[in-house]
Design a protein around this motif. Structure first.
Motif, PDB file in Angstrom:
ATOM      1  N   HIS A  42      68.189  82.114  40.093  1.00  0.00           N
ATOM      2  CA  HIS A  42      69.813  81.737  39.923  1.00  0.00           C
ATOM      3  C   HIS A  42      70.440  83.252  40.211  1.00  0.00           C
ATOM      4  CE1 HIS A  42      70.125  77.756  38.910  1.00  0.00           C
ATOM      5  NE2 HIS A  42      69.247  77.759  37.861  1.00  0.00           N
ATOM      6  N   ASP A  58      73.163  83.949  43.096  1.00  0.00           N
ATOM      7  CA  ASP A  58      74.637  84.450  42.794  1.00  0.00           C
ATOM      8  C   ASP A  58      74.754  85.779  43.918  1.00  0.00           C
ATOM      9  OD1 ASP A  58      75.307  82.772  40.739  1.00  0.00           O
ATOM     10  OD2 ASP A  58      74.524  83.977  39.162  1.00  0.00           O
ATOM     11  N   HIS A  97      77.138  77.788  44.527  1.00  0.00           N
ATOM     12  CA  HIS A  97      75.749  78.253  43.922  1.00  0.00           C
ATOM     13  C   HIS A  97      74.744  77.230  43.979  1.00  0.00           C
ATOM     14  CE1 HIS A  97      73.249  80.379  40.934  1.00  0.00           C
ATOM     15  NE2 HIS A  97      72.965  78.964  40.582  1.00  0.00           N
ATOM     16  N   ASP A  98      75.038  75.868  43.542  1.00  0.00           N
ATOM     17  CA  ASP A  98      74.281  75.038  43.641  1.00  0.00           C
ATOM     18  C   ASP A  98      73.425  74.345  44.949  1.00  0.00           C
ATOM     19  OD1 ASP A  98      74.477  74.574  40.955  1.00  0.00           O
ATOM     20  OD2 ASP A  98      75.715  72.985  40.877  1.00  0.00           O
ATOM     21  N   MET A 124      70.942  77.074  45.796  1.00  0.00           N
ATOM     22  CA  MET A 124      69.755  76.610  45.376  1.00  0.00           C
ATOM     23  C   MET A 124      69.080  75.467  45.928  1.00  0.00           C
ATOM     24  SD  MET A 124      69.016  78.881  42.789  1.00  0.00           S
ATOM     25  CE  MET A 124      68.016  77.805  41.422  1.00  0.00           C
TER      26      MET A 124
END
Ligand code: HEM
Length: 446
Positions: free
Chosen positions: A207, A211, A249-250, A253
């Motif tokens: 994470h 970021d 962000h998602d 990822m």
């Protein structure tokens, strides 16, 4: 044993857990046994009805015309802590919008422009190899695949440290996430065991990297919008609804989770299969050398590498990285004469479908010529589905295939990869179908 072609039917479900222990501890054997239990084979997971769809036409229907009656219910449960509401775990109108947004980054012409970066990723890693040295091929290819994604999709120009971090954290997250999803007793997954602590630390690292990527300014002309990050940022600046920093962000990822292990393990399986089939290896190497004639691979070379492409297709048949996919019925469903209730889990397994002797004679045999145009045309739709189908078909397919081909065409002329141990390499079915371990000796070719 996974891999043999005759399989006894499954034993009855256990009280309470049903067939969960099979899926948790012997998943590949479970799937091959279930394949012989009918076109839509029922089983039970903690009292919850589940079905494995074994008929290719029905798999196709499930993913296309019936897609409105099923939701992801997903592999997503196990990846949601990783990817939030990214493209790989969302559904419906939100999913359609996100998909439209990212899709242009994965179009063929755009992907072709990434080839120099993908090649550099492979060359940079191989430059660290010592002739005759032993390396962990899975780890090495994870670094290459991460570097490829970081440089081409996120515009990172010095990816070394970040690529090492991602490739160390990712397998830990994916392994433990699958274990948590299939744990017989849910409470155990909440206890602060060493595995849980490793998972929390690795997840935190991923994470933090996402970021950092979200905050990073790619070196590109303003408004160029060519890489994924640029496209997402441009869309955010234009006020596309729902595209806040959390969503970006998602999506970052999602690309790390969906786009790194899949390609890295495919390269490993190809090299493994070529190592076991020296005649095929010699032919492929010859093809690469004839096409490249000593220069670095470029995008225009890839369509010429037909034999290599067939080998990649065959590796994806035998060892599809995404070996099991789940949907959940959101409306009553009739499939292959079975009535499937709302809430039931409906699975299909590329691994089981790809080893079905009805479509693949002598299914365990490595035979790249299955993919000659005159032979592959005879397959029913849905019998070969390493990238899925329908609305959730892999958005990164062209990128993934290009990356795998580019890495192989960069390595094969210069390196031979030889198993470092006589131990058989077994597939480990976690989130992807990964080689359990693959130590190899790398030998520089004259
Ligand atoms: C050999 C490489 C790859 C294989 C075998 C593979 C396989 C798959 C499969 C089977 C699905 C469908 C899952 C489902 O139906 O729920 C999928 C979806 C997806 N893949 Fe891949 N993939 C590969 C590479 C990549 C790469 C390189 C990326 C991105 C960089 C990527 C991103 C995605 C995403 C975002 C989805 C979700 C798509 C959606 O739901 O709209 N994949 N992949």
């Amino acid at each position: 044993m996974p891999g043999s072609t005759t399989h006894p039917a499954l034993p009855a479900a256990l009280p309470v857990l049903g067939h969960l222990p099979w899926l948790r501890w012997r998943p590949l054997e479970f799937l091959e046994r279930q394949r012989t239990a009918g076109a839509v084979a029922p089983f039970l997971l903690r009292g919850h009805p589940a079905y494995l769809v074994n008929d290719p036409d029905l798999v196709w229907s499930l993913l296309t015309e019936l897609s409105g009656q099923v939701g992801r219910g997903t592999t997503g449960d196990k990846t949601r802590a990783l990817t939030g509401n990214g493209l790989g775990s969302s559904d419906g109108e939100f999913h359609r919008r996100q998909r439209r947004l990212v899709q242009p980054v994965f179009h063929h012409e755009q992907v072709a422009s990434y080839v120099p970066l993908l090649r550099q990723a492979a060359e940079a890693q191989a430059a660290r190899w010592r002739d005759g040295g032993t390396v962990d091929l899975v780890r090495q290819m994870l670094v290459v695949a991460t570097t490829g994604v970081l440089t081409s999709l996120f515009g990172v120009r010095s990816p070394e440290g970040m690529a090492d971090d991602v490739s160390a954290a990712l397998p830990t997250c994916l392994d433990i996430a699958s274990r948590i999803a299939l744990a017989p007793v849910k409470l155990v997954t909440k206890l602060p065991t060493p595995a849980r602590r490793r998972y929390t630390a690795a997840l935190g690292r991923l994470h933090a990297i996402a970021d950092a990527l979200g905050a990073h300014q790619p070196e590109r002309p303003a408004g160029a919008g060519t890489d994924l990050l640029g496209r997402l940022r441009d869309a955010q600046a234009q006020g596309v609804p729902g595209l806040d920093d959390r969503q970006i962000h998602d999506e970052i990822m999602t690309m790390l989770v969906a786009g790194v292990e899949t390609t890295a393990t495919t390269v490993c399986w190809v090299l493994h299969l070529l190592g076991l089939n020296p005649d095929s290896e010699a032919l492929v190497r010859q093809e690469v050398e004839d096409v490249l004639r000593g220069r670095p691979v470029e995008a225009d070379d890839l369509p010429e590498l037909e034999r290599l492409r067939r080998v990649v297709s065959e590796a994806l048949r035998l060892f599809p990285p995404v070996w099991l996919v789940r949907r959940r019925a959101t409306a009553p469903l009739s499939l292959g004469g079975r009535d499937i209730p709302v809430g039931a889990s409906v699975y299909y397994s590329p691994y089981a479908l790809h080893r079905d002797p009805r479509w693949y004679p002598d299914p365990e045999r490595f035979d790249p010529d299955r993919w000659l145009p005159e032979r592959r045309g005879a397959l029913p739709r849905g019998a070969y589905c390493p990238f899925g189908a329908g609305v959730h078909r892999c958005v990164g397919e062209a990128f993934g295939v290009t990356e795998v081909m580019t890495i192989l065409a960069s390595l094969l002329p210069h390196w031979r990869v030889v198993p470092a141990s006589s131990r058989a390499v077994r597939p480990k079915a976690v989130v992807t179908l990964r080689p359990e371990r693959m130590p190899v000796v790398v030998r520089r070719r004259p």
